[in-house]
Design a protein around this motif. Sequence first.
Motif, PDB file in Angstrom:
ATOM      1  N   ALA A 180      14.429 -48.910  37.587  1.00  0.00           N
ATOM      2  CA  ALA A 180      13.812 -48.145  38.403  1.00  0.00           C
ATOM      3  C   ALA A 180      13.352 -46.858  37.553  1.00  0.00           C
ATOM      4  CB  ALA A 180      14.711 -47.522  39.641  1.00  0.00           C
ATOM      5  N   GLU A 181      14.433 -46.291  36.698  1.00  0.00           N
ATOM      6  CA  GLU A 181      14.127 -45.293  35.920  1.00  0.00           C
ATOM      7  C   GLU A 181      12.769 -45.257  35.112  1.00  0.00           C
ATOM      8  OE1 GLU A 181      17.933 -44.603  33.878  1.00  0.00           O
ATOM      9  OE2 GLU A 181      18.504 -42.890  35.393  1.00  0.00           O
ATOM     10  N   ARG A 182      12.579 -46.435  34.543  1.00  0.00           N
ATOM     11  CA  ARG A 182      11.154 -46.555  33.708  1.00  0.00           C
ATOM     12  C   ARG A 182      10.026 -45.915  34.705  1.00  0.00           C
ATOM     13  NH1 ARG A 182      10.165 -52.621  32.762  1.00  0.00           N
ATOM     14  NH2 ARG A 182       8.458 -51.868  32.108  1.00  0.00           N
ATOM     15  N   PHE A 183      10.027 -46.174  35.970  1.00  0.00           N
ATOM     16  CA  PHE A 183       8.881 -45.696  36.689  1.00  0.00           C
ATOM     17  C   PHE A 183       9.270 -44.150  37.474  1.00  0.00           C
ATOM     18  CE2 PHE A 183       9.228 -50.443  37.089  1.00  0.00           C
ATOM     19  CZ  PHE A 183       7.806 -50.723  36.524  1.00  0.00           C
ATOM     20  N   ILE A 184      10.422 -43.895  37.450  1.00  0.00           N
ATOM     21  CA  ILE A 184      10.767 -42.352  37.850  1.00  0.00           C
ATOM     22  C   ILE A 184      10.212 -41.547  36.920  1.00  0.00           C
ATOM     23  CG2 ILE A 184      12.476 -40.762  38.035  1.00  0.00           C
ATOM     24  CD1 ILE A 184      14.549 -43.012  39.046  1.00  0.00           C
ATOM     25  N   HIS A 185      10.167 -41.866  35.528  1.00  0.00           N
ATOM     26  CA  HIS A 185       9.447 -41.088  34.386  1.00  0.00           C
ATOM     27  C   HIS A 185       8.140 -41.583  34.097  1.00  0.00           C
ATOM     28  CE1 HIS A 185      13.568 -39.168  34.230  1.00  0.00           C
ATOM     29  NE2 HIS A 185      14.188 -40.463  33.953  1.00  0.00           N
ATOM     30  N   ASN A 186       7.495 -42.292  34.890  1.00  0.00           N
ATOM     31  CA  ASN A 186       6.001 -42.652  34.308  1.00  0.00           C
ATOM     32  C   ASN A 186       5.269 -41.542  34.764  1.00  0.00           C
ATOM     33  OD1 ASN A 186       3.496 -44.068  34.852  1.00  0.00           O
ATOM     34  ND2 ASN A 186       4.526 -45.838  34.298  1.00  0.00           N
ATOM     35  N   PRO A 187       4.445 -41.488  33.728  1.00  0.00           N
ATOM     36  CA  PRO A 187       3.278 -40.114  33.860  1.00  0.00           C
ATOM     37  C   PRO A 187       2.253 -40.359  34.928  1.00  0.00           C
ATOM     38  CG  PRO A 187       2.740 -41.542  32.129  1.00  0.00           C
ATOM     39  CD  PRO A 187       4.055 -42.056  32.449  1.00  0.00           C
ATOM     40  N   MET A 188       2.245 -41.492  35.528  1.00  0.00           N
ATOM     41  CA  MET A 188       1.396 -41.556  36.688  1.00  0.00           C
ATOM     42  C   MET A 188       2.196 -41.349  37.972  1.00  0.00           C
ATOM     43  SD  MET A 188      -0.833 -45.056  35.673  1.00  0.00           S
ATOM     44  CE  MET A 188       0.468 -45.915  34.867  1.00  0.00           C
ATOM     45  N   VAL A 189       3.460 -40.815  38.018  1.00  0.00           N
ATOM     46  CA  VAL A 189       4.161 -40.686  39.009  1.00  0.00           C
ATOM     47  C   VAL A 189       4.350 -39.359  39.173  1.00  0.00           C
ATOM     48  CG1 VAL A 189       6.573 -41.088  40.122  1.00  0.00           C
ATOM     49  CG2 VAL A 189       5.217 -43.071  39.039  1.00  0.00           C
ATOM     50  N   ARG A 190       3.777 -38.803  40.534  1.00  0.00           N
ATOM     51  CA  ARG A 190       4.207 -37.167  40.642  1.00  0.00           C
ATOM     52  C   ARG A 190       5.708 -37.231  41.218  1.00  0.00           C
ATOM     53  NH1 ARG A 190       3.390 -34.129  45.352  1.00  0.00           N
ATOM     54  NH2 ARG A 190       2.475 -35.747  46.231  1.00  0.00           N
ATOM     55  N   GLN A 191       6.164 -38.140  42.229  1.00  0.00           N
ATOM     56  CA  GLN A 191       7.529 -38.124  42.693  1.00  0.00           C
ATOM     57  C   GLN A 191       8.037 -39.318  42.977  1.00  0.00           C
ATOM     58  OE1 GLN A 191       9.082 -35.009  45.798  1.00  0.00           O
ATOM     59  NE2 GLN A 191       8.017 -36.775  46.884  1.00  0.00           N
TER      60      GLN A 191
END
Length: 396
Positions: free
Chosen positions: A86-97
């Motif tokens: 999950a953390e891979r997507f928490i810190h994804n640049p396309m993710v605001r929150q």
Amino acid sequence: MTLGKLLAAFIGRRPVTWSFHALVLAVAVAVTASVLLLEQAASDRMTRDLGAVDLVIGAKGSPLQLVMSAIFQVDAPTGNIDLADAERFIHNPMVRQAIPVSMGDNVGGARIIGTTLAYPALYKARLAEGSWWDQPMQAVIGAAAAARLGLKVGDDFVGEHGLVSGSGDLHSATPYHVVGVMAPTGTVVDRVALTDYRSIWKVHEHPDADEAAEAARGPQITALLITYRSPLGAVILPNQVKATPDLQPASPALEAARLNQIAGASADAIRKLGGALLGLSLIGFIVALSAAVLTRRRELALLRALGARPGLLIAVTALEGLLLGGLGGLVGIGLARSGVGLVAAASASSYALPIPPIGPIDAVLFGVALLLGLVGSLGPALAAARINVPDVLGGA
């Protein structure tokens, strides 16, 4: 005799028949209004619960089940996912929150949600009393859950394994301490207990033999609620999730549309039933008012002989139809709101529906009822105006 007294005299001669036709219209309006109000309530509830979530990431399985469990809290989760994935997507640049949610326990049927303070902020929740949690094993209770369970700031409670009360598998060694109670929001947070997501790990850190292997995988969460930073995220991020083993993406908007489509067929059938009842009401009006005109032929002829203009007879018959329509509309709307209120009260513990305030739906249906009454009275009104006075009085 005034128009009002004349109308009262006509109605007073056949009160049972008159009341019956008003009741038929009321039932038709009630069926139609109930469907429309429930549809509006479900739509409002769904819109509020979706919040600003663009994507849900969870374990593989049914996307609809994932959205229903992670957002609406009305289904079992598809499983857990590794926090490392999950953390891979928490810190994804396309993710605001990105908001983690962990589930698996309940208190008196209210789900215990392990998350961060971003979760209540997503629904613009505020505290009615107490404070937000700042460490594991502290809990903040939603307004409806607190009222139903009688929990208040300072209380302790023990979570029960599973999402439905009654399993008897209590986590007695790790009680929660209530530090806050939220004000009503009209969203999903009203019905749950929120805590730090690390509380869920702490409660389950002493697994039994069956859970030991899963625990060895490391920290897990149930789902991740994603808000995109830009529309580009909707194009790229779901594919990245699909490429990750054990993970699946689910679009809340798409799954909500699917749910509406599934429920829409039943609602459409009930709407058609309401429309058919309204049509029958119109036929009933025409028959009843025509019969009333026939039985009043002598009185109407006498009125004409005494100087009453045809317009007066048209007006009194049309007013009778409008009065029937108005009364049927008001009673029908009242019946619908009472019925929907009972449904909402019955579902308060699982999926409370916010009853729409009096507004456009009520106004439109009341207008339709008035129109039916007016349309139904036109034929009989013209018949009353065309009464042949010599024939009627001469044949008496």
